[in-house]
Motif scaffolding. Structure first.
Motif, PDB file in Angstrom:
ATOM      1  N   ASP A 159       0.880  -1.234   0.102  1.00  0.00           N
ATOM      2  CA  ASP A 159       0.155  -0.027  -0.197  1.00  0.00           C
ATOM      3  C   ASP A 159       0.836   1.095  -0.175  1.00  0.00           C
ATOM      4  O   ASP A 159       1.866   1.549   0.810  1.00  0.00           O
ATOM      5  CB  ASP A 159      -0.811   0.013   1.357  1.00  0.00           C
ATOM      6  N   ASP A 160       0.673   2.253  -0.785  1.00  0.00           N
ATOM      7  CA  ASP A 160       1.437   3.387  -0.990  1.00  0.00           C
ATOM      8  C   ASP A 160       1.298   4.447  -0.005  1.00  0.00           C
ATOM      9  O   ASP A 160       1.871   5.333   0.198  1.00  0.00           O
ATOM     10  CB  ASP A 160       1.019   3.884  -2.294  1.00  0.00           C
ATOM     11  N   GLY A 178       3.857  -1.466  -6.507  1.00  0.00           N
ATOM     12  CA  GLY A 178       3.237  -2.795  -6.885  1.00  0.00           C
ATOM     13  C   GLY A 178       4.614  -3.282  -7.254  1.00  0.00           C
ATOM     14  O   GLY A 178       4.818  -4.609  -7.007  1.00  0.00           O
ATOM     15  N   ALA A 179       5.849  -2.841  -7.786  1.00  0.00           N
ATOM     16  CA  ALA A 179       7.009  -3.442  -8.230  1.00  0.00           C
ATOM     17  C   ALA A 179       7.622  -4.055  -7.032  1.00  0.00           C
ATOM     18  O   ALA A 179       8.372  -5.057  -7.102  1.00  0.00           O
ATOM     19  CB  ALA A 179       7.702  -2.331  -8.980  1.00  0.00           C
ATOM     20  N   PRO A 207       1.338   4.100  -7.152  1.00  0.00           N
ATOM     21  CA  PRO A 207       2.126   4.814  -8.317  1.00  0.00           C
ATOM     22  C   PRO A 207       3.134   3.909  -8.905  1.00  0.00           C
ATOM     23  O   PRO A 207       3.529   2.719  -8.373  1.00  0.00           O
ATOM     24  CB  PRO A 207       3.061   5.853  -7.481  1.00  0.00           C
ATOM     25  N   GLY A 208       3.458   3.873 -10.263  1.00  0.00           N
ATOM     26  CA  GLY A 208       3.966   2.874 -10.777  1.00  0.00           C
ATOM     27  C   GLY A 208       3.169   1.885 -11.470  1.00  0.00           C
ATOM     28  O   GLY A 208       2.260   1.922 -12.075  1.00  0.00           O
ATOM     29  N   ILE A 243      -3.294  -4.176  -9.831  1.00  0.00           N
ATOM     30  CA  ILE A 243      -3.611  -5.181 -10.830  1.00  0.00           C
ATOM     31  C   ILE A 243      -2.749  -5.791 -11.561  1.00  0.00           C
ATOM     32  O   ILE A 243      -2.484  -7.034 -11.686  1.00  0.00           O
ATOM     33  CB  ILE A 243      -4.704  -4.560 -11.763  1.00  0.00           C
ATOM     34  N   GLU A 244      -1.665  -5.235 -11.946  1.00  0.00           N
ATOM     35  CA  GLU A 244      -0.512  -5.732 -12.842  1.00  0.00           C
ATOM     36  C   GLU A 244       0.267  -6.389 -11.687  1.00  0.00           C
ATOM     37  O   GLU A 244       0.870  -7.363 -12.238  1.00  0.00           O
ATOM     38  CB  GLU A 244       0.334  -4.410 -13.508  1.00  0.00           C
TER      39      GLU A 244
END
Length: 227
Positions: free
Chosen positions: A8-9, A36-37, A58-59, A63-64
C-alpha cells in the motif's frame, strides 16, 4: 502461522494493517511495500502466504502486480483491497488471479477472517457480493447476441469444463450463482463434506485457483447468465 505482506502506498494505511496483524498470535508480518513493483520483488524473495494488495499505487499498480505474481507461479495468494465494493479494479484484480477482495473500511475481524480464508485456499468474497460484482461488469463478457453478430468463430469451450461429470457441472453452475456449500448440500441432498469434495474436484479440473475464479469461469462458459 500465516505470513503476510502489505502492499500500500499510504504509510498510515500500512501502519493500521501492521498493528492489526501484530495483535494476532497466528499471523506474522514479513514485509511492507509502497508500490506494486516493490511488492513483486519482496514476494519473490519472502514467499508470504498472503499479500494485502492495494489497487491504486504509483508506478506498477496492484492489478498488474497481481498478474505478475500469479504468472510467476507464486504460492502467495492475493487479497485485493479497494475503496468501494463495486470498484471496477476489483473485477480486474479477480481476473488477474487474486483470491478475493475486501473494502478498506471492513471491520478488523472481517479482514482477519479474510486473510485466514485466503491463506487456507478459500475465497474471501461473500457469494452475494461476488454475484453483484460480476453482474455489474457482465458487459465485459461476450453475449449470445454479440456472438451472432460477429464473423469470428465461437471460442472453444474451456477444456476443464469438458472434464466435469454431470454432477460437477451442476455444482459449478450453482457456485456461479453464488450458492454456499450449505445451500448446495441442501439442494442436492448431500453431506457438506461431499460438497467440499465435489467443489475441490471442480477447482482441480478447471484449473481454478479458488471459488472466485470458478464463479468467473461459470459466467464465461455461460453456465450462468447475469441477472
Amino acid at each position: 502461522m500465516t505470513t503476510v505482506l502489505i502492499a500500500d502506498d499510504q504509510p498510515l494505511q500500512r501502519l493500521g494493517f501492521r498493528m492489526l496483524l501484530e495483535s494476532q498470535d497466528d499471523m506474522t508480518l514479513v514485509g511492507e511495500a509502497g508500490g506494486g513493483a516493490e511488492a513483486v520483488r519482496l514476494i519473490a524473495r519472502l514467499h508470504p502466504d498472503v499479500v494485502l494488495m492495494d489497487v491504486r499505487m504509483p508506478g506498477l499498480d496492484g492489478i498488474e502486480a497481481t498478474r505478475r505474481i500469479v504468472a510467476a507461479g507464486s504460492r502467495t495468494r492475493v487479497l485485493i483491497l479497494t475503496t468501494f465494493d463495486l470498484d471496477e479494479y476489483a473485477y480486474a484484480g479477480l481476473r488477474a488471479g487474486a483470491s478475493g477482495f475486501l473494502v478498506k473500511d471492513a471491520l478488523p475481524e472481517e479482514l482477519l477472517s479474510g486473510i485466514r480464508a485466503v491463506a487456507s485456499g478459500d475465497a474471501v468474497v461473500a457469494p452475494s457480493l461476488t454475484r453483484r460484482l460480476l453482474d455489474a461488469y457482465a458487459h465485459r463478457l461476450p453475449t449470445a447476441d454479440t456472438a451472432e453478430r460477429t464473423t469470428t468463430p465461437p471460442e472453444e469451450p474451456h477444456p476443464g469444463i469438458t472434464l466435469l461429470t454431470e454432477r460437477e457441472r451442476e455444482i459449478l453452475t450453482v457456485i456461479g450463482q453464488g450458492w454456499t456449500n450449505a445451500e448446495i448440500a441442501s439442494r442436492f441432498h448431500l453431506a457438506e463434506s461431499t460438497v467440499k469434495t465435489h467443489v475441490g474436484r471442480v477447482l482441480a479440473k478447471t484449473g481454478s485457483r479458488d471459488r472466485v475464479q470458478a464463479v468467473i469461469l461459470a459466467y464465461e462458459a455461460k453456465l450462468v447468465s447475469p441477472s
